[in-house]
Design an enzyme around this catalytic site. Structure first.
Site, PDB file in Angstrom:
ATOM      1  N   GLY A 215      65.287  61.245  55.419  1.00  0.00           N
ATOM      2  CA  GLY A 215      66.308  61.875  56.261  1.00  0.00           C
ATOM      3  C   GLY A 215      67.691  61.471  55.808  1.00  0.00           C
ATOM      4  O   GLY A 215      67.876  61.013  54.675  1.00  0.00           O
ATOM      5  N   ASN A 216      68.674  61.631  56.670  1.00  0.00           N
ATOM      6  CA  ASN A 216      70.030  61.190  56.337  1.00  0.00           C
ATOM      7  C   ASN A 216      70.762  60.797  57.618  1.00  0.00           C
ATOM      8  O   ASN A 216      70.193  60.850  58.704  1.00  0.00           O
ATOM      9  CB  ASN A 216      70.785  62.268  55.556  1.00  0.00           C
ATOM     10  CG  ASN A 216      70.876  63.551  56.342  1.00  0.00           C
ATOM     11  OD1 ASN A 216      71.512  63.601  57.390  1.00  0.00           O
ATOM     12  ND2 ASN A 216      70.218  64.610  55.855  1.00  0.00           N
TER      13      ASN A 216
END
Ligand code: PMT
Length: 412
Positions: A215-216
């Site tokens: 993810g981020n």
């Protein structure tokens, strides 16, 4: 009751400043009108206003404790005039005495009301109420002219019998007329009425196994701010949101929650064909694991898949939809850069078939992921000059973006 209620007050944050004049009793009706129309009202009273109407009345009608002092006498809690000023979508002073008008015109911040006034970025409405000679005095006229020049909207006092039993100009305008003036202001800002807007927001998560993902750091704040600002302007918004902590959204925003890039593409595609404007603010994971493990991989067992994860490319949502756009749609992308922001942004603008791209860089302090602020440039495909903005709240950045992208006619 004729407020010409067309729904433009719904969800608005209104600070109502009440000063010490006999017309303060009318402010109770004004709060009622705002609240009935769906606005949230925070009342600030000057110390003298409390002599004319009880704070209990105002807090009961507004559903919020009234603020008078910088500190709460009971708890010692500090009331932040800055937060209050920024919270407001409209700042209404009704009744406004000659004294408060003079303080506002000259920046005399010796009470909570004037201090909050100096901190607000919202449109300010001033409804004077005073005796006719005070109203006509050159000093009051000068101060009102100063407030007009400062961008305040003066809701002219009416003529009639005054508290002094004299007759002339100085009666505060009726609450219905004040509420209608505020509503007209918001109606005029509804520049996106009838438009359908698609916005993507937040990160995407790409599963590795049942407990891990790629993810981020996107929090979704930028995309949600855009969705709320578009709704505030009258648009019907579909917000396709990656996994973020939920934020409040205004009526007019339909939130579709997704997890992965492919889910985001599916949901965005469904809303896109109908959309007049699409804004891609999401930070989409460019790659995903080729294979999702059906049980938690153990770090002690390297062969189970954690030591090397084969990645495959995710679809590019903006580019995919850009390739099948119909005439008349406006497409706006974002570019989050860590170096060569302008050059990379220009390249993405063309590659993804966008009309404009909002460039933000992690090199700018307070910009990008997670922050409440952002600093952007907007670059256009049609060659018009790039716009550059300073560091602002994400709400203000959203307004700058919507002010500066083409708003096509509704497609229906
Ligand atoms: O959510 P916040 O914490 O408030 O942070 C806001 C933000 C930094 C995420 C936002 O301002 C932002 O910059 N969003 C885009 C981030 C990004 O992924 O940029 P990019 O340069 O990698 O992508 C370029 C554009 O293509 C973006 O519009 C992106 O949504 C889109 N894209 C990218 C990859 C992909 N597979 N599909 C896409 O649609």
């Amino acid at each position: 009751m004729s407020t010409a209620a067309t729904g433009h007050l719904a969800g608005r944050h209104i600070v109502l400043g009440i000063t010490g004049g006999i017309a303060a009793y009318k402010s109770a009706m004004l709060v009622r009108l705002f609240v009935k129309a769906g606005a949230e009202v925070q009342v600030i009273m000057t110390p003298n206003a409390r002599e004319f109407i009880s704070p209990v009345t105002m807090s009961t009608l507004s559903g919020k404790p009234v603020i008078t002092e910088f500190f709460s006498a009971n708890t010692g809690e500090w009331h932040s005039h800055v937060d209050l000023g920024l919270w407001a979508d409209a700042f209404v002073v009704a009744p406004a005495t000659a004294c408060t008008i003079a303080k506002m015109a000259n920046g005399v911040a010796d009470n909570m009301l004037v201090t909050s006034y100096l901190s607000t970025r919202a449109r300010v409405f001033v409804a004077p109420a005073m005796d006719l000679d005070m109203m006509a005095h050159p000093s009051t006229c000068r101060n009102l002219d100063t407030l007009r020049a400062d961008g305040c909207i003066i809701i002219e006092a009416a003529s009639g019998e005054l508290a002094s039993h004299l007759s002339g100009k100085g009666r505060m305008e009726e609450p219905e007329a004040i509420a209608a003036a505020v509503e007209r202001y918001f109606a005029a800002r509804c520049t996106m009425s009838g438009r359908k807007v698609l916005i993507t927001a937040g990160p995407t998560y790409e599963r590795i196994d049942p407990v891990r993902f790629i993810g981020n750091f996107s929090s979704g704040k930028m995309g949600y701010a855009l969705a709320n600002e578009a709704a505030r302007r009258g648009a019907e918004v579909t917000l396709v949101s990656g996994p973020v902590h939920p934020f409040d959204t205004l009526p007019g925003v339909k939130v579709v929650r997704v997890e992965s890039a492919r889910e985001m593409l599916d949901a965005a595609r469904r809303a896109f064909s109908d959309a007049d404007v699409a804004i891609f603010a999401a930070a989409v994971a460019d790659y995903r694991p080729e294979r999702v493990l059906d049980r938690k991989a153990k770090r002690e067992h390297p062969g189970e898949g954690l030591d090397s994860i084969k990645l495959v490319k995710n679809p590019d949502i903006a580019a995919t939809l850009g390739a099948c756009r119909r005439p008349g749609q406006t497409l706006v992308g974002f570019a989050l850069e860590t170096s060569d922001a302008m050059q990379n942004g220009a390249e993405k603008l063309v590659r993804k078939g966008l009309d404009a791209i909002v460039i933000n860089s992690l090199q700018d302090q307070g910009a990008g992921f997670g922050t409440d602020t952002n600093k952007i440039s907007i670059m256009y495909a049609d060659g018009r000059p790039t716009l550059e903005f300073g560091l602002k709240s994400k709400a203000d950045v959203a307004a700058d973006i919507l002010d500066n992208i083409p708003t096509p006619l509704p497609s229906r």
